[in-house]
Design an enzyme around this catalytic site. Structure first.
Site, PDB file in Angstrom:
ATOM      1  N   HIS A 276      -3.889  -9.524  10.356  1.00  0.00           N
ATOM      2  CA  HIS A 276      -4.765  -8.841  11.321  1.00  0.00           C
ATOM      3  C   HIS A 276      -5.991  -9.673  11.698  1.00  0.00           C
ATOM      4  CE1 HIS A 276      -2.271  -5.429  10.489  1.00  0.00           C
ATOM      5  NE2 HIS A 276      -2.725  -5.265   9.261  1.00  0.00           N
TER       6      HIS A 276
ATOM      7  N   LYS B 120       0.813  -1.220   0.000  1.00  0.00           N
ATOM      8  CA  LYS B 120       0.000   0.000   0.000  1.00  0.00           C
ATOM      9  C   LYS B 120       0.848   1.272   0.000  1.00  0.00           C
ATOM     10  CE  LYS B 120      -2.353  -0.931   3.770  1.00  0.00           C
ATOM     11  NZ  LYS B 120      -1.809  -2.270   4.061  1.00  0.00           N
TER      12      LYS B 120
ATOM     13  N   ASN C  50      -3.068   6.384   5.862  1.00  0.00           N
ATOM     14  CA  ASN C  50      -2.137   5.577   6.642  1.00  0.00           C
ATOM     15  C   ASN C  50      -0.681   5.911   6.329  1.00  0.00           C
ATOM     16  OD1 ASN C  50      -2.087   3.527   8.659  1.00  0.00           O
ATOM     17  ND2 ASN C  50      -1.395   2.039   7.147  1.00  0.00           N
TER      18      ASN C  50
END
Length: 462
Positions: A193, A120, A143
């Site tokens: 996650h 990302k 982010n």
């Protein structure tokens, strides 16, 4: 900062006063909202004391609040704020949702949103670089970089409207409900996650929500090189308005609404990048960067950026720190800081980036830390590229035992020792690669501190 009258007269609680929390407080106060802020750290609370009210959302009466703005790091599947907000009928949101709500009051602009398990940050920075080279006003946030609410609104210029480029984790998407990206991007999905979700399917559904928020006619760019990403692309092509990514119904069971132009699903992959051309992009080597580049090229074309600008931008792009960052060449040996690789899936592309030459493996691989699994399965196909492994940290002994049947291993324990030992063994043309496949929290504050320690250890070599 972004200021919008959409928040005027409303009341928000802000839980967590790190960078994004502080930017949120500043935006809401400047926009005429009532803000009740809280952080467990007294020093953090002191930064807003006297301007915002102080109050713990777990203790104050939440009746009448318009939202509770929380950090993406708050685990909503376990934190009691989730139930308390539900009882009070108050939505829990993040700063990206506030940005989405403010968008109608901002100057004309576009938004590119990028999500995925790996790649990302590089892809976000690459897309931002391409847009910048094209002359459009642009910022990147989410982010990566500065909080988007803390940055000035983009004003159109002669080249066109401004473009906000947002890196979006699944946690941020979970706190967002109305971000309608002009271009939404999915890079890949691999297990990660899972402590925050109801299994892998829950994690996949979180990523898919980025597309569920899009309006008709907006563009989806998806790298369809893993099964979950292919499934999302297929469902988008056949979905009706209001597709729910958590629905168990299959794509073929849904009727397509002809008013929803999901013809704008662009599927890309490594196959779209010519390997010889990629050799001319110094900071974009390896198959994972071929995927990142394929996505960025598709986004650039969706934004009508011309081919010449795009080609020059791919050549001039510089690596982000800690992401396949070439930090030095000493005695013919290249040192690469890939500290951001915190799981095996993100390390695998780094191992693939330097294949064996004339049958001789070239990589001296430094790995270890806090393991996210007890295997390195994603890396196994590239073990033939590794000349020697140096394990460190909490997972060091486990990974040393795992790797010994496949390669020479030095159980180094400490990063500085691994760098020194690798430097003694490596030959000209080799690569000393820090790509830990682990979190950093056993020995370092975060992956940045680990990467900085690697750079310092390289600089300290005789």
């Amino acid at each position: 900062m972004i200021v919008s009258d959409v928040f005027a007269g409303k009341t928000y609680a802000v839980l967590g006063l790190a960078r994004s929390g502080l930017a949120t407080v500043e935006t809401l106060l400047a926009s005429g909202a009532r803000v009740v802020a809280w952080d467990s750290q007294e020093m953090a609370r002191a930064q807003v004391e006297g301007r915002a009210e102080l109050g713990d959302p777990m203790e104050i009466d939440l009746t009448g609040f318009d939202g509770i703005v929380v950090s993406p790091g708050v685990p909503l599947n376990r934190h009691p704020i989730a139930m308390r907000a539900k009882i009070a009928g108050v939505p829990i949101i993040g700063d990206i949702e506030l940005f989405a709500l403010a968008r109608p009051t901002l100057p004309p602009h576009k938004v590119v949103g990028i999500t995925g398990t790996n790649g990302k940050s590089t892809t976000t920075a690459l897309i931002h670089h391409i847009i910048e080279q094209a002359g459009y006003p642009t910022v990147m946030g989410g982010n990566i970089g500065l909080p988007v609410l803390g940055q000035p609104p983009l004003e159109p210029n002669l080249q066109g409207v401004g473009v906000y480029v947002l890196e979006l984790s699944s946690y941020q998407i979970d706190l967002t409900y109305s971000l309608d990206c002009d271009v939404a991007v999915l890079l890949n999905i691999t297990p990660d996650h899972l402590d925050r979700y109801n299994g892998f399917e829950g994690y996949v559904a979180s990523k898919a929500r980025l597309f569920a928020m899009q309006s008709a006619g907006h563009v989806a760019v998806i790298a369809t090189e893993d099964e979950p990403s292919r499934s999302i692309a297929e469902k988008l092509r056949h979905s009706s308005a209001g597709w729910n990514p958590t629905s168990s119904s299959s794509a073929t069971d849904e009727k397509r609404d002809p008013s929803v132009r999901w013809d704008d699903v662009i599927e890309v992959g490594v196959r779209d990048i010519d390997p010889d051309t990629q050799l001319g992009w110094p900071a974009l080597q390896g198959p994972h960067n071929a995927q990142n580049a394929a996505v960025a090229i598709a986004v650039a074309k969706a934004l009508d950026i011309d081919d010449a600008t795009l080609a020059n931008a791919l050549v001039s792009y510089a690596s982000l720190p800690h992401r396949m960052q070439a930090v030095a060449t000493r005695n013919g040996v290249l040192y690469v800081n890939d500290s951001k690789a915190t799981n095996a899936a993100s390390t695998a592309p780094a191992l693939a980036a330097w294949p064996a030459k004339d049958g001789k493996p070239r990589i001296h691989w430094i790995l270890g830390g806090v393991a996210k699994s007890d295997n390195l399965d994603e890396c196994v196909p590239h073990f033939g590229n590794v000349a020697h492994a140096y394990t460190i940290g909490e997972a060091g002994h486990m990974f040393a035992d795992l790797l010994r049947p496949s390669m020479a291993v030095d159980d180094s324990e400490m990063l500085s020792a691994a760098v020194r030992r690798a430097a003694r063994i490596a030959q000209p043309g080799d690569v000393i690669l820090l790509s830990p496949a682990c979190a950093s929290f056993d020995q370092f504050r975060d992956f940045e501190a680990r990467g900085d320690a690697f750079v310092a250890a390289v600089a300290a070599l005789d």
